[in-house]
Design an enzyme around this catalytic site. Structure first.
Site, PDB file in Angstrom:
ATOM      1  N   ILE A   1      42.530  16.285   1.136  1.00  0.00           N
ATOM      2  CA  ILE A   1      40.916  16.112   0.696  1.00  0.00           C
ATOM      3  C   ILE A   1      39.425  16.999   0.196  1.00  0.00           C
ATOM      4  O   ILE A   1      40.653  17.993  -0.661  1.00  0.00           O
ATOM      5  CB  ILE A   1      40.400  16.900   2.303  1.00  0.00           C
ATOM      6  CG1 ILE A   1      40.833  17.406   3.389  1.00  0.00           C
ATOM      7  CG2 ILE A   1      41.012  14.881   3.480  1.00  0.00           C
ATOM      8  CD1 ILE A   1      39.424  17.705   4.425  1.00  0.00           C
ATOM      9  N   PRO A   2      38.724  16.382   0.322  1.00  0.00           N
ATOM     10  CA  PRO A   2      37.839  16.936  -1.459  1.00  0.00           C
ATOM     11  C   PRO A   2      36.911  17.902  -0.009  1.00  0.00           C
ATOM     12  O   PRO A   2      36.785  18.852   0.724  1.00  0.00           O
ATOM     13  CB  PRO A   2      37.560  15.963  -1.520  1.00  0.00           C
ATOM     14  CG  PRO A   2      37.515  14.720  -1.197  1.00  0.00           C
ATOM     15  CD  PRO A   2      38.635  14.714  -0.040  1.00  0.00           C
TER      16      PRO A   2
ATOM     17  N   LYS B   1      46.208  18.968   4.190  1.00  0.00           N
ATOM     18  CA  LYS B   1      45.456  20.189   2.641  1.00  0.00           C
ATOM     19  C   LYS B   1      43.886  20.385   2.164  1.00  0.00           C
ATOM     20  O   LYS B   1      43.351  19.530   1.851  1.00  0.00           O
ATOM     21  CB  LYS B   1      46.056  20.493   1.415  1.00  0.00           C
ATOM     22  CG  LYS B   1      45.626  21.898   0.738  1.00  0.00           C
ATOM     23  CD  LYS B   1      45.688  21.397  -0.195  1.00  0.00           C
ATOM     24  CE  LYS B   1      45.224  21.157  -1.525  1.00  0.00           C
ATOM     25  NZ  LYS B   1      43.859  22.128  -1.604  1.00  0.00           N
TER      26      LYS B   1
ATOM     27  N   GLU C   1      40.259  23.487  -1.970  1.00  0.00           N
ATOM     28  CA  GLU C   1      40.112  24.915  -2.205  1.00  0.00           C
ATOM     29  C   GLU C   1      38.577  25.570  -2.038  1.00  0.00           C
ATOM     30  O   GLU C   1      38.603  27.360  -1.844  1.00  0.00           O
ATOM     31  CB  GLU C   1      40.460  24.898  -4.159  1.00  0.00           C
ATOM     32  CG  GLU C   1      40.482  26.785  -3.897  1.00  0.00           C
ATOM     33  CD  GLU C   1      41.490  26.499  -5.702  1.00  0.00           C
ATOM     34  OE1 GLU C   1      40.648  25.799  -6.130  1.00  0.00           O
ATOM     35  OE2 GLU C   1      41.122  27.687  -6.612  1.00  0.00           O
TER      36      GLU C   1
ATOM     37  N   THR D   1      39.738   9.953  -8.905  1.00  0.00           N
ATOM     38  CA  THR D   1      40.615   9.435  -9.387  1.00  0.00           C
ATOM     39  C   THR D   1      41.520   9.436 -10.216  1.00  0.00           C
ATOM     40  O   THR D   1      42.464   9.328 -10.401  1.00  0.00           O
ATOM     41  CB  THR D   1      39.920   7.822 -10.147  1.00  0.00           C
ATOM     42  OG1 THR D   1      39.038   7.274  -9.406  1.00  0.00           O
ATOM     43  CG2 THR D   1      40.070   6.985 -11.036  1.00  0.00           C
TER      44      THR D   1
ATOM     45  N   GLU E   1      41.210   7.231  -1.889  1.00  0.00           N
ATOM     46  CA  GLU E   1      39.877   6.928  -1.646  1.00  0.00           C
ATOM     47  C   GLU E   1      39.497   8.095  -2.568  1.00  0.00           C
ATOM     48  O   GLU E   1      38.962   8.758  -2.710  1.00  0.00           O
ATOM     49  CB  GLU E   1      39.341   7.910  -0.003  1.00  0.00           C
ATOM     50  CG  GLU E   1      39.878   6.458   0.743  1.00  0.00           C
ATOM     51  CD  GLU E   1      39.287   5.312   1.583  1.00  0.00           C
ATOM     52  OE1 GLU E   1      38.445   5.112   0.445  1.00  0.00           O
ATOM     53  OE2 GLU E   1      39.630   4.904   2.487  1.00  0.00           O
TER      54      GLU E   1
ATOM     55  N   CYS F   1      30.824  10.332  -2.955  1.00  0.00           N
ATOM     56  CA  CYS F   1      31.533   9.125  -3.968  1.00  0.00           C
ATOM     57  C   CYS F   1      31.149   7.947  -3.579  1.00  0.00           C
ATOM     58  O   CYS F   1      30.851   7.376  -4.634  1.00  0.00           O
ATOM     59  CB  CYS F   1      33.103   9.107  -3.324  1.00  0.00           C
ATOM     60  SG  CYS F   1      33.037   8.840  -1.608  1.00  0.00           S
TER      61      CYS F   1
ATOM     62  N   GLN G   1      31.246  22.197 -10.631  1.00  0.00           N
ATOM     63  CA  GLN G   1      31.343  21.688 -10.778  1.00  0.00           C
ATOM     64  C   GLN G   1      29.239  21.486 -11.274  1.00  0.00           C
ATOM     65  O   GLN G   1      29.492  20.484 -12.136  1.00  0.00           O
ATOM     66  CB  GLN G   1      30.795  21.133  -9.316  1.00  0.00           C
ATOM     67  CG  GLN G   1      30.120  20.034  -8.819  1.00  0.00           C
ATOM     68  CD  GLN G   1      30.869  18.233  -9.625  1.00  0.00           C
ATOM     69  OE1 GLN G   1      32.327  19.215  -9.843  1.00  0.00           O
ATOM     70  NE2 GLN G   1      30.589  17.384 -10.076  1.00  0.00           N
TER      71      GLN G   1
ATOM     72  N   GLU H   1      31.331   8.637 -13.491  1.00  0.00           N
ATOM     73  CA  GLU H   1      30.802   9.514 -12.109  1.00  0.00           C
ATOM     74  C   GLU H   1      30.638  10.941 -12.437  1.00  0.00           C
ATOM     75  O   GLU H   1      31.514  11.713 -13.337  1.00  0.00           O
ATOM     76  CB  GLU H   1      31.992   9.238 -11.548  1.00  0.00           C
ATOM     77  CG  GLU H   1      31.387  10.280  -9.333  1.00  0.00           C
ATOM     78  CD  GLU H   1      32.930   9.820  -8.817  1.00  0.00           C
ATOM     79  OE1 GLU H   1      33.984  10.440  -9.199  1.00  0.00           O
ATOM     80  OE2 GLU H   1      32.261   9.997  -7.970  1.00  0.00           O
TER      81      GLU H   1
HETATM   82  P1  NAP Z   1      40.028  16.576  -6.491  1.00  0.00           P
HETATM   83  O1  NAP Z   1      39.813  17.417  -7.781  1.00  0.00           O
HETATM   84  O2  NAP Z   1      40.658  15.300  -6.985  1.00  0.00           O
HETATM   85  O3  NAP Z   1      40.707  17.235  -5.718  1.00  0.00           O
HETATM   86  C1  NAP Z   1      40.527  16.436  -3.979  1.00  0.00           C
HETATM   87  C2  NAP Z   1      42.231  17.738  -3.249  1.00  0.00           C
HETATM   88  O4  NAP Z   1      43.422  16.600  -4.316  1.00  0.00           O
HETATM   89  C3  NAP Z   1      41.810  18.571  -3.443  1.00  0.00           C
HETATM   90  O5  NAP Z   1      42.094  19.099  -2.357  1.00  0.00           O
HETATM   91  C4  NAP Z   1      42.527  19.251  -4.055  1.00  0.00           C
HETATM   92  O6  NAP Z   1      43.052  20.552  -4.691  1.00  0.00           O
HETATM   93  C5  NAP Z   1      43.572  18.329  -4.315  1.00  0.00           C
HETATM   94  N1  NAP Z   1      44.416  17.895  -5.958  1.00  0.00           N
HETATM   95  C6  NAP Z   1      44.231  18.473  -7.297  1.00  0.00           C
HETATM   96  N2  NAP Z   1      44.954  18.318  -7.650  1.00  0.00           N
HETATM   97  C7  NAP Z   1      46.578  17.730  -7.100  1.00  0.00           C
HETATM   98  C8  NAP Z   1      47.265  17.256  -7.328  1.00  0.00           C
HETATM   99  N3  NAP Z   1      47.935  17.646  -8.608  1.00  0.00           N
HETATM  100  N4  NAP Z   1      48.278  16.494  -6.112  1.00  0.00           N
HETATM  101  C9  NAP Z   1      47.885  17.017  -5.031  1.00  0.00           C
HETATM  102  N5  NAP Z   1      46.265  17.364  -4.768  1.00  0.00           N
HETATM  103  C10 NAP Z   1      45.653  17.409  -5.416  1.00  0.00           C
HETATM  104  O7  NAP Z   1      38.319  16.234  -6.304  1.00  0.00           O
HETATM  105  P2  NAP Z   1      37.442  16.754  -6.135  1.00  0.00           P
HETATM  106  O8  NAP Z   1      36.857  17.199  -6.927  1.00  0.00           O
HETATM  107  O9  NAP Z   1      37.649  17.672  -5.213  1.00  0.00           O
HETATM  108  O10 NAP Z   1      36.386  15.829  -5.379  1.00  0.00           O
HETATM  109  C11 NAP Z   1      35.503  15.239  -5.923  1.00  0.00           C
HETATM  110  C12 NAP Z   1      36.233  13.839  -5.803  1.00  0.00           C
HETATM  111  O11 NAP Z   1      36.416  12.850  -4.217  1.00  0.00           O
HETATM  112  C13 NAP Z   1      35.166  12.277  -6.333  1.00  0.00           C
HETATM  113  O12 NAP Z   1      35.591  11.318  -7.395  1.00  0.00           O
HETATM  114  C14 NAP Z   1      34.472  11.331  -5.309  1.00  0.00           C
HETATM  115  O13 NAP Z   1      34.008  10.145  -5.705  1.00  0.00           O
HETATM  116  C15 NAP Z   1      35.461  11.230  -4.190  1.00  0.00           C
HETATM  117  N6  NAP Z   1      35.579  11.276  -3.273  1.00  0.00           N
HETATM  118  C16 NAP Z   1      36.007  10.128  -2.204  1.00  0.00           C
HETATM  119  C17 NAP Z   1      35.423   9.403  -1.660  1.00  0.00           C
HETATM  120  C18 NAP Z   1      36.040   8.085  -1.214  1.00  0.00           C
HETATM  121  O14 NAP Z   1      35.947   8.573  -0.005  1.00  0.00           O
HETATM  122  N7  NAP Z   1      36.730   7.013  -1.974  1.00  0.00           N
HETATM  123  C19 NAP Z   1      34.938  10.522  -0.740  1.00  0.00           C
HETATM  124  C20 NAP Z   1      34.979  11.594  -1.358  1.00  0.00           C
HETATM  125  C21 NAP Z   1      35.097  12.169  -2.745  1.00  0.00           C
HETATM  126  P3  NAP Z   1      41.729  22.101  -4.813  1.00  0.00           P
HETATM  127  O15 NAP Z   1      40.276  21.169  -4.938  1.00  0.00           O
HETATM  128  O16 NAP Z   1      42.010  22.849  -3.623  1.00  0.00           O
HETATM  129  O17 NAP Z   1      42.110  22.542  -5.868  1.00  0.00           O
END
Ligand code: NAP
Ligand code: MG
Length: 509
Positions: free
Chosen positions: A187-188, A213, A216, A267, A287, A321, A368, A418
């Site tokens: 999750i994010p 998980k 971070e 994405t 998602e 998101c 960010q 985004e």
């Molecule tokens: P992210 O960088 O993709 O991270 C999301 C989660 O994935 C975090 O727990 C992250 O760990 C982990 N992660 C990172 N690299 C990974 C890998 N290679 N394999 C598996 N897990 C990995 O996204 P974010 O920047 O945290 O969150 C913002 C994004 O989430 C935006 O694009 C937003 O639109 C999207 N979002 C979508 C929804 C929806 O319902 N569609 C809801 C909320 C957010 P760490 O961050 O701990 O390093």
């Protein structure tokens, strides 16, 4: 500005209409929350030290494993240190989840499982104040949001799915259902507790076990949820919570004994996960990101629409998101709407997330904030006109003034990509066909909004818009019984509602 009203010549009442007033601070008390100095991993119902050594990190070899800090983004002070799970720790968690699944959870009568899920919901309600404070401290969001939205909606999710646990035969009439096994959930940082609830509640209600998980930068409420789960007497291993960064997530995704991946995040990472599980029989729901179009027609109730647009993009610092980050205004009312939006962002209160008056809290992380600034520069270079609130910002921490861009072209990057910050791109349109084409001209398709007086127009728009959710004359409304999810690069699968059960089940006949 002071105005004088005379009643009688001898008796005048002076009314003060001074507009420069401000609210007195109303901070929530930190003392109502307990944060440990250090948190271990929650595996098999116990707190387990990380095995240390080389962590499962993707891009950073500088950390030796063990623990990492989580900070308060509003003042950059350390809140706690949190264990970093490496591949061996993740393996331990998956083994615990598998054993709990085979030996206890899948055999337990559904109505007994439901009692645990219900109990977790009640315990979240009991600890709501503490959870809200910790959510705001760790992630930077205003206490009003964590108190009135994140925490109650998280409790509602557990409550709602507790109800489904023993009624699956009504959800899928004449079909037999089977749980999948062990779900890996990632999750994010934008809705840490709520996203944990979205993931855990349907998974365990349908008889699966979980390794989750959190992000971070915002691990604390998931760890508080682990404490609640421990106190609820949920059988050990049904929910395991492992903290870490991206590589810990990758270790979950790549573990051979995981049956399903549920991911919410960017994405880019969604694509990495899809590649990683290609050729395996792991099920997945993704998602991902969004670039929602909020559309105001000339017949809309303008003040209501302006308030909805403000809520749609500045809510939670734009870390949403489904944020309404693209505004399409019908040309005839554009000038009026832009003026109202500028006036309104000037009155938004930016500052201490724990203050109950705050509208916009801290940006979640330095990284960010840098991303947002990069897009502000891109917008200016692309020729758009930037307007920001003139509010003052605190000296420490990560902050961004509410911002809007006018003179934006459909092809501009600030209208296509985004930003995930409090930044609104405003475009105009003349006809229904034009705005549908522009709104759908996006790699994303998560959500949209329509503001109009005409019901027929709403149905026309919702039918033709490629977005998972379309709000009409409102924005950012959520309910556990409503499905949520995207089209195109916003991912696939639905969470919430009856639809949110299916990703955790096989229909076997
Ligand atoms: P992210 O960088 O993709 O991270 C999301 C989660 O994935 C975090 O727990 C992250 O760990 C982990 N992660 C990172 N690299 C990974 C890998 N290679 N394999 C598996 N897990 C990995 O996204 P974010 O920047 O945290 O969150 C913002 C994004 O989430 C935006 O694009 C937003 O639109 C999207 N979002 C979508 C929804 C929806 O319902 N569609 C809801 C909320 C957010 P760490 O961050 O701990 O390093
Ligand atoms: Mg933090």
């Amino acid at each position: 500005m002071a105005k004088t009203i005379s009643k009688k010549k001898s008796n005048t009442i002076k009314l003060n209409f001074d507009t420069s007033w401000s609210y007195a601070p109303a901070p929530e008390s930190k003392s109502a929350a307990t944060i440990n100095k250090q948190y271990d991993l929650f595996i098999n119902g116990e707190w387990v030290k990380p095995s240390g050594g080389k962590p499962a990190r993707l891009n950073d070899d500088s950390r030796s494993g063990g623990y990492f800090d989580t900070i308060n983004p509003a003042n950059e002070e350390k809140l706690s240190e949190v264990a970093e799970a490496n591949v061996a720790d993740v393996d331990k968690a998956v083994k615990a989840a598998r054993t709990a699944y085979e030996k206890v959870w899948k055999k337990m009568p559904a109505k007994e499982r439901a009692k645990y899920v219900f109990r977790i919901s009640r315990m979240i309600q009991e600890k709501a104040r503490e959870l809200a404070i910790i959510e705001s401290l760790d992630g930077g969001k205003p206490i009003r949001e964590s108190r009135d939205f994140d925490v109650p909606t998280a409790a509602n999710h557990f409550f709602y799915y507790a109800g489904w646990a023993d009624k699956l035969e009504y959800a899928f009439p004449n079909r037999k259902t089977e749980s999948l096994g062990v779900a890996g959930q990632i999750i994010p940082w934008n809705f840490p507790l709520l996203m944990a609830a979205w993931k855990i509640a349907p998974a365990i209600a349908t008889g699966n076990t979980v390794v989750l998980k959190p992000a971070e930068t915002t691990p604390l409420t998931a760890l508080k949820l682990a404490e609640i789960i421990q106190e609820s007497d949920l059988p050990p291993g049904v929910v395991n919570i492992v903290t870490g960064a991206g590589a810990t997530g990758a270790a979950i995704v790549n573990h051979p004994d995981i049956n399903k991946i549920a991911f919410t995040g960017s994405t880019d990472v969604g694509k990495i996960i899809q590649r990683a599980i290609a050729g395996t029989n792991k099920k997945a729901t993704l998602e991902l990101g969004g670039k929602a179009a909020n559309i105001i027609f000339e017949d809309a109730p303008i003040d209501q629409a302006v308030e909805g647009v403000i809520n749609g993009i500045y809510f939670n610092q734009g870390h949403v998101c489904c944020a309404g980050s693209r505004l399409y205004v019908q040309e005839s009312i554009a000038k009026q709407v832009i003026k109202k939006l500028r006036d309104r962002i000037e009155s938004l209160i930016v500052g201490d997330p724990l203050d109950k008056n705050t509208d916009i809290g801290a940006i979640n992380s330095r990284q960010q904030l840098e991303t947002i600034h990069k897009y502000l520069d891109i917008g200016k270079k692309e020729g758009a006109e930037m307007y920001q609130s003139s509010c003052s910002l605190p000296g420490r921490g990560f902050w961004c003034r509410p911002t809007l861009f006018t003179n934006v072209a459909q092809s501009n990057r600030i209208a296509q990509e985004e930003i995930f910050g409090p930044v609104l791109a405003i475009l105009t349109f003349r006809t229904d066909d034009e705005v549908i084409e522009k709104a759908n001209n996006s790699p994303y398709g998560l959500s949209a909004g329509v503001w109009t007086d005409k019901g027929s127009k709403i149905f026309n728009m919702t039918r033709r818009m490629r977005a998972g959710v379309v709000w009409a004359n409102t924005f950012n409304k959520f309910d556990p019984s409503s499905p949520f999810g995207g089209y195109k690069e916003s991912g696939f699968g639905r969470e919430g509602g009856l639809h949110g059960l299916l990703p955790y089940l096989n229909l076997v006949n």
